[in-house]
Design an enzyme around this catalytic site. Sequence first.
Site, PDB file in Angstrom:
ATOM      1  CG  ASN A  12     -30.034  60.838 -22.461  1.00 67.32           C
ATOM      2  OD1 ASN A  12     -28.827  60.646 -22.629  1.00 67.32           O
ATOM      3  ND2 ASN A  12     -30.499  61.758 -21.642  1.00 67.32           N
ATOM      4  CG  ASP A  71     -38.298  58.504 -15.948  1.00 66.18           C
ATOM      5  OD1 ASP A  71     -38.342  58.880 -17.143  1.00 66.18           O
ATOM      6  OD2 ASP A  71     -38.639  59.242 -15.008  1.00 66.18           O
ATOM      7  CB  SER A  72     -32.587  58.852 -14.230  1.00 66.68           C
ATOM      8  OG  SER A  72     -32.349  59.067 -15.603  1.00 66.68           O
ATOM      9  CG  PHE A 154     -25.622  62.195 -19.748  1.00 61.40           C
ATOM     10  CD1 PHE A 154     -25.129  61.014 -19.224  1.00 61.40           C
ATOM     11  CD2 PHE A 154     -26.967  62.491 -19.555  1.00 61.40           C
ATOM     12  CE1 PHE A 154     -25.958  60.138 -18.525  1.00 61.40           C
ATOM     13  CE2 PHE A 154     -27.811  61.627 -18.864  1.00 61.40           C
ATOM     14  CZ  PHE A 154     -27.299  60.439 -18.344  1.00 61.40           C
ATOM     15  N   GLY A 155     -25.747  65.489 -19.027  1.00 60.85           N
ATOM     16  CA  GLY A 155     -26.755  66.107 -18.165  1.00 60.85           C
ATOM     17  C   GLY A 155     -26.140  66.997 -17.087  1.00 60.85           C
ATOM     18  CE1 TYR A 156     -30.020  70.019 -14.567  1.00 63.90           C
ATOM     19  CE2 TYR A 156     -30.764  67.792 -15.069  1.00 63.90           C
ATOM     20  CZ  TYR A 156     -30.991  69.151 -15.039  1.00 63.90           C
ATOM     21  OH  TYR A 156     -32.196  69.653 -15.482  1.00 63.90           O
ATOM     22  CE  LYS A 177     -23.103  59.183 -14.478  1.00 63.72           C
ATOM     23  NZ  LYS A 177     -23.703  60.002 -15.529  1.00 63.72           N
ATOM     24  CG  HIS A 182     -28.384  57.940 -10.767  1.00 63.78           C
ATOM     25  ND1 HIS A 182     -27.108  58.359 -11.064  1.00 63.78           N
ATOM     26  CD2 HIS A 182     -29.170  58.450 -11.754  1.00 63.78           C
ATOM     27  CE1 HIS A 182     -27.133  59.102 -12.159  1.00 63.78           C
ATOM     28  NE2 HIS A 182     -28.367  59.167 -12.591  1.00 63.78           N
ATOM     29  NE  ARG A 183     -28.816  55.898 -16.527  1.00 64.75           N
ATOM     30  CZ  ARG A 183     -28.496  57.172 -16.252  1.00 64.75           C
ATOM     31  NH1 ARG A 183     -27.243  57.543 -16.086  1.00 64.75           N
ATOM     32  NH2 ARG A 183     -29.446  58.082 -16.142  1.00 64.75           N
TER      33      ARG A 183
HETATM   34  P1  IMP Z   1     -35.519  61.075 -18.531  1.00 65.54           P
HETATM   35  O1  IMP Z   1     -35.130  60.720 -19.922  1.00 65.54           O
HETATM   36  O2  IMP Z   1     -36.885  61.685 -18.417  1.00 65.54           O
HETATM   37  O3  IMP Z   1     -35.313  59.932 -17.584  1.00 65.54           O
HETATM   38  O4  IMP Z   1     -34.561  62.262 -18.103  1.00 65.54           O
HETATM   39  C1  IMP Z   1     -33.453  62.096 -17.314  1.00 65.54           C
HETATM   40  C2  IMP Z   1     -32.756  63.446 -17.161  1.00 65.54           C
HETATM   41  O5  IMP Z   1     -32.203  63.508 -15.834  1.00 65.54           O
HETATM   42  C3  IMP Z   1     -31.579  63.591 -18.117  1.00 65.54           C
HETATM   43  O6  IMP Z   1     -31.967  64.220 -19.315  1.00 65.54           O
HETATM   44  C4  IMP Z   1     -30.615  64.422 -17.292  1.00 65.54           C
HETATM   45  O7  IMP Z   1     -30.964  65.784 -17.401  1.00 65.54           O
HETATM   46  C5  IMP Z   1     -30.880  63.967 -15.873  1.00 65.54           C
HETATM   47  N1  IMP Z   1     -29.998  62.829 -15.544  1.00 65.54           N
HETATM   48  C6  IMP Z   1     -30.364  61.543 -15.341  1.00 65.54           C
HETATM   49  N2  IMP Z   1     -29.296  60.778 -15.098  1.00 65.54           N
HETATM   50  C7  IMP Z   1     -28.239  61.578 -15.143  1.00 65.54           C
HETATM   51  C8  IMP Z   1     -26.847  61.335 -14.988  1.00 65.54           C
HETATM   52  O8  IMP Z   1     -26.370  60.204 -14.794  1.00 65.54           O
HETATM   53  N3  IMP Z   1     -26.056  62.423 -15.089  1.00 65.54           N
HETATM   54  C9  IMP Z   1     -26.537  63.679 -15.311  1.00 65.54           C
HETATM   55  N4  IMP Z   1     -27.821  63.942 -15.502  1.00 65.54           N
HETATM   56  C10 IMP Z   1     -28.679  62.901 -15.416  1.00 65.54           C
END
Ligand code: IMP
Length: 205
Positions: A12, A71-72, A154-156, A177, A182-183
């Site tokens: 990612n 993993d998040s 990114f993501g949400y 950020k 969380h990270r």
């Molecule tokens: P993983 O690769 O299975 O851990 O998926 C983590 C998913 O959680 C990401 O693809 C995002 O959709 C979401 N996510 C995790 N961390 C973040 C963040 O810092 N910002 C926004 N979305 C996040």
Amino acid sequence: MSRNRLVLASSNAGKRRELKALLADVSIEVVSLDEAGPVQFPEEGEEYLANAVEKARAAANQLGCWAIADDSGLEVEGLGGAPGPLSARYGGPGLDDAARAAYLLEALALRSNASRKARFVCVAALVSPEGQVKSARGECPGRILVAPKGIHGFGYDPIFEPDGFSVSMAELSSSEKDLLSHRGVALAALRPEIVKMQNQGDDGG
Ligand code: IMP
């Protein structure tokens, strides 16, 4: 085997960028999978810790170096804690980040304000070339907005407003950020372990 390399075991790009910045002051060469070589990752389950450890273990085993994985996910009160560890796959295959966020907004559209309470969760795992494992968890509480805002992250991030802020996570700069995410929290807890494990490795040759 390379004791002096730490591989970011993630495909990612958003995560990788953040992990690299969060590890900028660690005295070990931090490399991505593009540089270190391909890794065959196991199927992911529904637990942050097991997923993070298995991803880091796969990279450390197959590449013979240090590896770190995260993993998040996003846990939303009104959705019973979903999508959680399944955040990357929420809404089904074929969706991009914006479509997944839109799907989540739709799921909350007619719900109360209280149901918008949410948190990001991250479990980061570090695995040594010899297979020693350390992990740390970080959380970032906040709420889900009614519409996306901002272009960073990114993501949400565009639909998440961290507690104490009146902007979305995607309206914060990357360094802002990192301080509250969380990270960022998980990596701050793991950083001393990285130094300690490295020193132990150095002592033992
Ligand atoms: P993983 O690769 O299975 O851990 O998926 C983590 C998913 O959680 C990401 O693809 C995002 O959709 C979401 N996510 C995790 N961390 C973040 C963040 O810092 N910002 C926004 N979305 C996040």
